[in-house]
Design a protein around this motif. Structure first.
Motif, PDB file in Angstrom:
ATOM      1  N   GLU A 267      29.153 -16.961 -12.267  1.00 52.03           N
ATOM      2  CA  GLU A 267      30.567 -17.036 -12.817  1.00 52.03           C
ATOM      3  C   GLU A 267      30.228 -16.725 -14.418  1.00 52.03           C
ATOM      4  N   TYR A 268      29.049 -15.758 -15.245  1.00 55.94           N
ATOM      5  CA  TYR A 268      29.214 -14.887 -16.119  1.00 55.94           C
ATOM      6  C   TYR A 268      29.588 -13.318 -15.636  1.00 55.94           C
ATOM      7  N   GLY A 269      29.520 -13.561 -14.421  1.00 56.87           N
ATOM      8  CA  GLY A 269      29.854 -11.844 -13.925  1.00 56.87           C
ATOM      9  C   GLY A 269      29.190 -11.082 -13.185  1.00 56.87           C
ATOM     10  N   CYS A 270      28.358 -11.775 -12.912  1.00 50.83           N
ATOM     11  CA  CYS A 270      26.887 -10.833 -11.881  1.00 50.83           C
ATOM     12  C   CYS A 270      27.117 -10.917 -10.929  1.00 50.83           C
ATOM     13  N   SER A 271      26.943  -9.317 -10.671  1.00 48.22           N
ATOM     14  CA  SER A 271      27.195  -8.865  -9.513  1.00 48.22           C
ATOM     15  C   SER A 271      25.867  -8.710  -8.493  1.00 48.22           C
TER      16      SER A 271
ATOM     17  N   LYS B 197      29.343  -7.933 -19.631  1.00 46.76           N
ATOM     18  CA  LYS B 197      29.136  -8.615 -20.297  1.00 46.76           C
ATOM     19  C   LYS B 197      28.034  -8.964 -21.689  1.00 46.76           C
ATOM     20  N   GLY B 198      26.913  -8.387 -20.768  1.00 40.04           N
ATOM     21  CA  GLY B 198      25.697  -8.639 -21.152  1.00 40.04           C
ATOM     22  C   GLY B 198      24.211  -9.515 -19.993  1.00 40.04           C
ATOM     23  N   ARG B 199      23.150  -9.835 -20.807  1.00 39.94           N
ATOM     24  CA  ARG B 199      22.840 -10.122 -19.401  1.00 39.94           C
ATOM     25  C   ARG B 199      22.372 -11.498 -19.239  1.00 39.94           C
ATOM     26  N   CYS B 200      23.012 -12.274 -18.916  1.00 46.43           N
ATOM     27  CA  CYS B 200      23.106 -14.224 -18.058  1.00 46.43           C
ATOM     28  C   CYS B 200      21.830 -13.714 -18.750  1.00 46.43           C
TER      29      CYS B 200
END
Length: 313
Positions: A278-282, A189-192
């Motif tokens: 939590e933002y979705g970074c793997s 969903k984009g960069r955290c």
């Protein structure tokens, strides 16, 4: 080293602090150019190499624009001004005196890094002639070709910080005001992003106001110095503001007299790694930690210094 972007903008990796860490930008309009951010003394040769590839004369550079005078943004300014004889330096009113006489900037940086590391990183920083400096007050603008850049005072990270609105791209060149986001922090969903709270003028309340000002322009892009161009939404800005509130809470939670940079640093590192995940970074947690270690160290110190001032009133 170079990344062409839409709207006649080129991202240049300055090389300072490693790969994809500190950016500067070349902006074109009708054969005239501006450079935003200056890296360090090793950055100007990279810019000159790009100009040679594009068959652009050094005389076509009209403006050199650091967003503020912290040395990862303004450390290469004097070298660039020597390299581009027709250019004017555009700077915040509170930063101009440090470009004319950089002795305090140099002394402060040497106190932090030590003389040997400073010399290796920043080389010789020379005074810039006052007649070659344009002081950009809040809402001032410059035009080159048919492109206009507008300067807005954006305190919070530093009192000598402006951000630059480019109506052509509907984007902000944000310096450190709109946070830090390296490519390793990318998510579906984009960069955290996380805030930059480095010493010694950090103020989370002013920084939130500056972020809201930027969002009021309804931007499509943010051109981060740390690092690269990202698409932006209102939610991304609000997420940054929420983190600034959490920074305040983290400082307030420390025992009286114990809110030091050293005490805050491990807590802020864990907080930031958790937010990025939590933002979705793997990306690998340890790789992220390595990439942001210096930022977290400086953020912790800046937060501690602000909180001490805040308590005093």
């Amino acid at each position: 080293m170079y990344q062409p972007l839409p709207f006649d903008i080129t991202l240049i990796d300055s090389g300072l602090m490693g790969k994809e860490t500190v950016a500067c930008y070349l902006i074109e309009s009708q054969g005239e150019f501006a450079i935003i951010e200056t890296g360090n003394y090793q950055t100007s040769p990279r810019v000159e190499q790009l100009l040679e590839q594009k068959q652009i004369s050094k005389d076509q550079i009209r403006y050199i624009i650091p967003t503020h005078v912290h040395l990862d943004h303004a450390g290469g300014a004097s070298v660039m001004m020597d390299a581009f004889p027709n250019a004017k330096l555009v700077i915040h009113p509170r930063g101009a005196r440090h470009m004319i006489d950089p002795s305090k900037l140099i002394a402060g940086a040497k106190a932090v890094y030590g003389e040997e590391v400073f010399n290796e990183t920043y080389g010789e920083i020379k005074p810039i002639a006052e007649q070659r400096i344009i002081v950009a007050e809040d809402d001032d603008s410059i035009t080159f070709g048919d492109r206009t850049l507008v300067f807005r005072d954006t305190p919070g990270h530093a009192a000598h910080h402006f951000c630059i609105w480019d109506e052509t791209s509907k984007g902000w060149f944000s310096g450190d005001t709109f946070g830090i986001g390296y490519p390793i922090q990318d998510t579906p969903k984009g960069r955290c992003l996380f805030p930059s709270s480095t010493p010694v003028q950090f103020d989370p309340f002013k920084q939130k106001q500056s972020i809201q000002l930027m969002l009021s322009y309804q931007p499509n892009y943010i051109y981060l110095t740390h690092y690269g161009a990202i698409e932006v939404t209102k939610e991304k800005g609000e997420y940054l503001c929420q983190q600034l509130d959490q920074y305040i809470q983290l400082a307030e939670a420390q025992p009286e007299g114990k809110a030091t940079g050293e005490a805050i640093e491990p807590l802020l590192m864990e907080h930031t790694l958790t937010k990025i995940a939590e933002y979705g970074c793997s990306s690998d947690r340890e790789a992220i930690k390595k990439a942001i270690t210096m930022d977290i160290k400086l953020n912790s110190l800046g937060l501690a210094i602000w909180y001490e001032k805040y308590l005093v009133g």
